[in-house]
Structures are given as structure tokens and as C-alpha cells.
Design an enzyme around this catalytic site. Sequence first.
Site, PDB file in Angstrom:
ATOM      1  N   ARG A  97       1.072  -1.479  -0.012  1.00 35.84           N
ATOM      2  CA  ARG A  97      -0.147   0.024   0.064  1.00 35.84           C
ATOM      3  C   ARG A  97       0.855   1.256  -0.092  1.00 35.84           C
ATOM      4  O   ARG A  97       0.290   2.363  -0.340  1.00 35.84           O
ATOM      5  CB  ARG A  97      -1.141   0.045   1.372  1.00 35.84           C
ATOM      6  CG  ARG A  97      -2.211  -0.909   0.885  1.00 35.84           C
ATOM      7  CD  ARG A  97      -3.115  -0.921   2.069  1.00 35.84           C
ATOM      8  NE  ARG A  97      -4.377  -1.554   1.902  1.00 35.84           N
ATOM      9  CZ  ARG A  97      -5.301  -1.538   2.746  1.00 35.84           C
ATOM     10  NH1 ARG A  97      -5.191  -1.233   3.960  1.00 35.84           N
ATOM     11  NH2 ARG A  97      -6.693  -1.918   2.381  1.00 35.84           N
ATOM     12  N   LYS A 138     -17.190 -15.423   6.741  1.00 30.98           N
ATOM     13  CA  LYS A 138     -18.357 -15.174   6.993  1.00 30.98           C
ATOM     14  C   LYS A 138     -19.314 -14.858   5.845  1.00 30.98           C
ATOM     15  O   LYS A 138     -19.162 -14.093   5.031  1.00 30.98           O
ATOM     16  CB  LYS A 138     -18.780 -14.046   8.004  1.00 30.98           C
ATOM     17  CG  LYS A 138     -18.213 -14.516   9.235  1.00 30.98           C
ATOM     18  CD  LYS A 138     -18.538 -13.232  10.271  1.00 30.98           C
ATOM     19  CE  LYS A 138     -18.546 -13.308  11.718  1.00 30.98           C
ATOM     20  NZ  LYS A 138     -18.831 -12.124  12.439  1.00 30.98           N
ATOM     21  N   GLY A 153      -6.896  -7.441   0.939  1.00 33.18           N
ATOM     22  CA  GLY A 153      -6.500  -8.061   2.065  1.00 33.18           C
ATOM     23  C   GLY A 153      -5.933  -9.322   1.957  1.00 33.18           C
ATOM     24  O   GLY A 153      -4.900  -9.472   1.576  1.00 33.18           O
ATOM     25  N   GLY A 177     -12.392  -4.356   1.506  1.00 32.15           N
ATOM     26  CA  GLY A 177     -13.905  -3.764   1.665  1.00 32.15           C
ATOM     27  C   GLY A 177     -14.179  -2.772   0.581  1.00 32.15           C
ATOM     28  O   GLY A 177     -15.354  -2.875   0.024  1.00 32.15           O
TER      29      GLY A 177
END
Length: 375
Positions: free
Chosen positions: A38, A175, A329, A352
Amino acid sequence: MAALPVLEDLPPLDGRRVLLRADFNVPVHDGVITDDLRIRAALPTITWLQEQGATVVAATHFGRPKGTPDERYSVAPIRARLVELAPGVELLENLRFDPGEEGNDPAFVARLIEGFDVYVNDAFGASHRAHASIVGPPQHLPSAAGRLLAREVEVLTELRERPTRPFVAVLGGSKVSDKLKVIEALLRLADEVLIGGGMCFTFLKAQGHQVGASLCEDDMVDTCRRLLDSGAAIRLPSDVTALGPGGAIGDPSAGGEVRQLGVEVPEGWMGLDIGPGSSAEFADAVLDARTVFWNGPMGVFEDPRFEAGTRTVAEGVAESKAFTVVGGGDSAAAVAQFRLADAIDHISTGGGASLELLEQGDLPGLAALRGETPA
Ligand code: 3PG
Ligand code: MG
């Protein structure tokens, strides 16, 4: 939709002070940055701004310090790496040390932009957050998207609007509840969605299989069943790798047997990776595709006993002739760990944010740059 302003749209920058919002929220262990992707990804923007004669002051969040100064979340290690890579750039302290950042407080925005002539947002990974440093400055200063932000938006918009088919999406992660919206969106965009990772067990349970002690969100089983019954193009694993009673994730010395199973996981056993058959099937699907989007590991790849699924899929993505995009991620970390990053067309710096952009086609940070005031 108005176009996103880019660096060339800014007024002359010679002698000007630029506030650069970056996402330097990098993984740090014991004070050492373990992946500086990043930071490196922001260098083209920084170099360009400096070449125009601007003074660049960068700002980032780091972790989730909850609106108060906390040494553990100091940007010091990030600053040290940044000045090695880009001499002359300053870095402000963690934006989230002030509650005004996440609270999007106008007074915090006013303090942040004081003394600056121009604002550049290159924080793709944080542009899904309507936080002060993302949505505030464009209301007050001439503003533009940096190179990284512009490229991320271009690639993900292309995937959303004009993918070359077949378009195969591979999703993992733990999830279903976190990813339900994105699964639904990808089912509309892609020709097939392959589901691995912890969340596959909630789907397998919805198909009537036994999941043993595997991760499973019982309150999502009905939702998964409805999705499967709707005829959605979802492919689930046909075999899994599981850890037997007494074993511990990440600690082979604790014992516990590791077995390849079909899709019935006996009581006390924990499915922790997709099995070799499914890994090969998923890799084949990726090899046959013309566009691939991958987000989320297929198993607990930090534990070498459960990395094969993620590694095989990563190798398939790397080898595929398709246009390949890896979304942020953990999957970006996996690709780096397996040294396959160079073979991927685009590794997004946002987890995200990339999912939200695919899902909604827009982000609060982009709307702010286009001059739309948030409702
Ligand atoms: C990330 O790493 O996901 C981004 O930097 C955003 O951070 P956040 O999830 O804490 O808002
Ligand atoms: Mg996040």
C-alpha cells in the site's frame, strides 16, 4: 455521472502544499511492516506531485484506535518506510487518533486542511468510508483522484460493466453474513461464483450436509438455501480438508489428525480448507475463464496443513490467460506469500472498498471527488 477529476485537472502545483490522503493501513508485526504494497502503490502519485513542484503531506489511518491517541497505532514505522521510498514527504499522525475522523466532523476537516492548497485522494482502500479525511476536503479545496485510486476505479468498473466472458468469481473468507451482498452482486455480474473458505460450510449445511465443528453461521443457513434454490450459478466444494478432535489451528505440534473428506464432516472435525478435488476444479474454472475476480482465501492458509486450496487457486489465477483481479486483504497477502503477485493483472489495495465498488458501482470518496455533497 460526472467524471472523476484526475491529477491533470488540478491547478498549477508549483510551490503549493498538497494534502494527500493515502491508505497506509499496512500489516505491522512487532513494529515491522510485513507487506508495504500500500505504500509502494502510492509512489506514482507522490512522484508526480513532487515533479510538479508541490510539497506533499500525506495522511492515513492505521488500525482502529477508536478516536484517541494510542502508541500501538502510531504511524512511526510507516513514516520510516515512506521516507525511504519517497524522500521529502511528510506523514501526519494517525487520523483516527481524533474522533472527528470517523465522526466526519466539519471542525476536524477544517483543522486538517488548514494551510493546504490542494487535496488528492489516493486512499482507495478507505474510500468506502464516509470519514472526514475522505469526504470533507473536496468540499473546500481543488481536489483530484491520485493515480492509484483512478486505476482501481477503472479496473473494477470495467469488471462490473464490460467483463469479457466467461467471468468467474472466486470467493472465500469466513462469514457469509459479511459477504452476502457481494455474493448477490457477483451472481448478477459473473457467469459463475465459486465459494470456498470458512463460509462454504454454511452453504454446505444448507444443502443438508453435516459440517461437524466447522465454522457455520446457523442464522444464515436459510438465506444460503434460498440462494441455492433460486438456481444461482454457485459452485461449492465437493471435498474438504479437515482437522480432527484435539488438533489446534496453526499448531501442528498439538496433534490432531488431518484428513481429506467428502462434504460430510463428522462431529468434532473442523473443515479448514477445500480439498484437492475441489482445488483442481476451481483452478480449472479459473483457467477456462476470460475474466477472474478473486477475494478471500479458500482455507486457513497461514497453517501449512491448510494452505493447499488457496495455493492451488492462486496458481490457477496466476496461470490463467484471463484478465485477473485479486481483491485486497487476505487474498492479496496469499498471492504475495506464494510469490505469484507478478502474474496477476491487478491486485487491488482495497478489500472492503473493492467489494463495495463492485457491489454498488460507487463509493463515498468517489462521489465527494465528483463534487456531490453527501446527503
Ligand atoms: C482496510 O484495511 O480495510 C482499510 O484500510 C480500511 O480500514 P477499516 O476497515 O479499518 O476502515
Ligand atoms: Mg477493513
